[in-house]
Scaffold this motif. Structure first.
Motif, PDB file in Angstrom:
ATOM      1  N   HIS A   9      33.360 -20.024  29.836  1.00  0.00           N
ATOM      2  CA  HIS A   9      32.768 -19.956  31.175  1.00  0.00           C
ATOM      3  C   HIS A   9      31.326 -20.450  31.136  1.00  0.00           C
ATOM      4  O   HIS A   9      30.466 -19.940  31.863  1.00  0.00           O
ATOM      5  CB  HIS A   9      32.814 -18.515  31.693  1.00  0.00           C
ATOM      6  N   ALA A  10      31.055 -21.441  30.288  1.00  0.00           N
ATOM      7  CA  ALA A  10      29.696 -21.935  30.116  1.00  0.00           C
ATOM      8  C   ALA A  10      29.697 -23.453  30.010  1.00  0.00           C
ATOM      9  O   ALA A  10      30.681 -24.063  29.558  1.00  0.00           O
ATOM     10  CB  ALA A  10      29.068 -21.319  28.868  1.00  0.00           C
ATOM     11  N   ALA A  11      28.589 -24.056  30.378  1.00  0.00           N
ATOM     12  CA  ALA A  11      28.442 -25.505  30.287  1.00  0.00           C
ATOM     13  C   ALA A  11      28.442 -25.955  28.833  1.00  0.00           C
ATOM     14  O   ALA A  11      28.045 -25.208  27.926  1.00  0.00           O
ATOM     15  CB  ALA A  11      27.141 -25.934  30.966  1.00  0.00           C
ATOM     16  N   MET A  12      28.893 -27.175  28.618  1.00  0.00           N
ATOM     17  CA  MET A  12      28.925 -27.729  27.269  1.00  0.00           C
ATOM     18  C   MET A  12      27.590 -28.347  26.869  1.00  0.00           C
ATOM     19  O   MET A  12      27.323 -28.529  25.685  1.00  0.00           O
ATOM     20  CB  MET A  12      30.035 -28.778  27.168  1.00  0.00           C
ATOM     21  N   ALA A  13      26.760 -28.671  27.842  1.00  0.00           N
ATOM     22  CA  ALA A  13      25.471 -29.300  27.554  1.00  0.00           C
ATOM     23  C   ALA A  13      24.349 -28.277  27.717  1.00  0.00           C
ATOM     24  O   ALA A  13      24.448 -27.329  28.514  1.00  0.00           O
ATOM     25  CB  ALA A  13      25.237 -30.480  28.494  1.00  0.00           C
ATOM     26  N   ALA A  14      23.279 -28.466  26.964  1.00  0.00           N
ATOM     27  CA  ALA A  14      22.124 -27.567  27.038  1.00  0.00           C
ATOM     28  C   ALA A  14      21.615 -27.495  28.479  1.00  0.00           C
ATOM     29  O   ALA A  14      21.624 -28.500  29.185  1.00  0.00           O
ATOM     30  CB  ALA A  14      21.030 -28.063  26.103  1.00  0.00           C
ATOM     31  N   PRO A  15      21.220 -26.309  28.932  1.00  0.00           N
ATOM     32  CA  PRO A  15      21.063 -25.050  28.192  1.00  0.00           C
ATOM     33  C   PRO A  15      22.317 -24.175  28.148  1.00  0.00           C
ATOM     34  O   PRO A  15      22.217 -22.969  27.975  1.00  0.00           O
ATOM     35  CB  PRO A  15      19.941 -24.351  28.957  1.00  0.00           C
ATOM     36  N   PHE A  16      23.496 -24.769  28.319  1.00  0.00           N
ATOM     37  CA  PHE A  16      24.775 -24.070  28.127  1.00  0.00           C
ATOM     38  C   PHE A  16      24.922 -22.895  29.108  1.00  0.00           C
ATOM     39  O   PHE A  16      25.348 -21.802  28.745  1.00  0.00           O
ATOM     40  CB  PHE A  16      24.915 -23.588  26.689  1.00  0.00           C
ATOM     41  N   THR A  17      24.593 -23.150  30.351  1.00  0.00           N
ATOM     42  CA  THR A  17      24.533 -22.086  31.354  1.00  0.00           C
ATOM     43  C   THR A  17      25.884 -21.402  31.532  1.00  0.00           C
ATOM     44  O   THR A  17      26.907 -22.059  31.773  1.00  0.00           O
ATOM     45  CB  THR A  17      24.065 -22.658  32.701  1.00  0.00           C
TER      46      THR A  17
END
Length: 373
Positions: free
Chosen positions: A117-125
């Protein structure tokens, strides 16, 4: 693979409740198979051997670091570590934790699939709605008077490629730690459930150090739990690396004998056949060897681990009396050396509770140490 058994979901799904045995190699994950196969025909049932008796003792006192006042504990299995809550059974209900507390439990372990349930790119929200749901569940449990272990579960990519996911792993923990920085001291963090595949004990220090640093930036003294390689089997204690942090606690998982605990488990290939009973001389000898492993670990390191998962499949064909014997024997055995344990699981898999009632005999079977510390 555990005793020659291929675990189909370990690589494909990395599903909930993976356990390890005395050898520290992989065990299976109690979660419904995507396409359930027919249950195997029961084998003839041998006459059960009387169960060995173990007497719970006071909680072991660490000479290095801390021990958690776990008491009786249950995993909230197949809830928030599913791809979506409700995919692997019913969702967590508002009154679940008052029910659990009233049944005599002191703690819950909450597996959560933050990585899904998080983004793959920084900041990985991490998705805000999902984090809000996790926080609400934790608030419900703490309001009921329960200790809570927030466990990062089913981060498959980290197991397959630890180096490539290390920064994201730390980034996820930065957010989790900030979210719960003001939580009661009874909320604890477990860095990662059951390291396996390429996340070995040798690899763990480099992967967990940045994540622990992010936690300590906002939670300087909150207990943090670490388990070892091979699905955190008891054998992982031999080389489990522990940071120089007095508030880090070791854990291991226990699903032995695998042929008993996972009989009829359709997510294991080949499925262990039904009909295996528990409590023969070989089973008790195995428990005794593993108890000595724990005693030796405590004497060598000064740290006191706990059993983060144990349990036995509740598939049709496994008598409830056999499961009661298992839960009772395992919890009493580890309590006899001062070690507390957390049952898999509440209501969705390896169940202690069925619908609106506790399975008769299960609660009374579960032991803990005679003191919490």
């Amino acid at each position: 693979m555990k005793r020659g058994l291929m675990i189909a979901s370990a690589l494909a799904l990395c599903t909930a409740g993976c356990g390890g045995g005395a050898s520290g190699t992989a065990a299976a994950a109690p979660v419904p198979a995507p396409t359930p196969a027919p249950a195997p025909s029961p084998s003839p049932t041998p006459t059960p051997t009387p169960i060995a008796s173990y007497t719970p003792a006071a909680a072991a006192i660490p000479t290095a670091g801390i021990a958690l006042p776990l008491g009786k504990c249950v995993n909230m299995g197949n809830h928030l570590e599913a791809p979506n809550e409700g995919d692997w059974g019913r969702a967590i209900a508002e009154d679940d934790f008052t029910i659990i507390k009233a049944a005599g439990f002191t703690s819950i372990r909450l597996p959560v699939r933050f990585s899904g349930h998080a983004a793959m790119a920084a900041p990985f929200t991490i998705d805000a709605a999902f984090m809000t749901r996790v926080r609400h569940v934790v608030d419900l449990a703490t309001a009921a008077g329960l200790n809570v272990i927030i466990d990062m579960h089913n981060y498959d990519e980290l197991m397959a490629a630890p180096d490539a996911n290390a920064v994201r792993f730390a980034g996820l923990w930065k957010q989790i730690a900030a979210t719960f920085a003001a939580a009661p001291a009874t909320v604890w963090f477990e860095l990662i459930n059951e390291p396996n595949t390429n996340l070995t004990n040798a690899k763990l220090p480099a992967i967990i150090a940045p994540a622990l640093a992010e936690i300590r930036a906002t939670n300087p003294t909150r207990p943090v739990i670490i388990g070892g390689e091979g699905w955190s089997g008891i054998g992982s204690l031999a080389t489990l690396p522990m940071p120089a942090d007095p508030n880090v606690v070791p854990t291991f998982h226990y699903y032995d004998p695998f042929a008993f605990t996972h009989q009829g488990a359709t997510w294991v290939t080949p499925t262990p056949p039904l009909g295996r009973v528990f409590g023969g001389a070989a089973d008790i000898a195995e428990i005794d060897r593993n108890l000595q492993t724990v005693r030796d670990y405590i004497a060598r390191t000064g740290r006191v681990p706990f059993v983060g998962e144990y349990g036995a499949n509740d598939v049709a064909g496994v008598p409830v009396s056999e499961r009661i014997n298992y839960y009772g024997t395992i919890t009493a055995a580890y309590a006899s050396v001062g070690v507390q344990s957390c049952a898999w699981a509440y209501t969705n898999t390896f169940r202690l509770r069925d619908g609106d009632h506790w399975i008769p005999g299960m609660l009374a079977a579960i032991h803990t140490t005679t003191t919490l510390r």
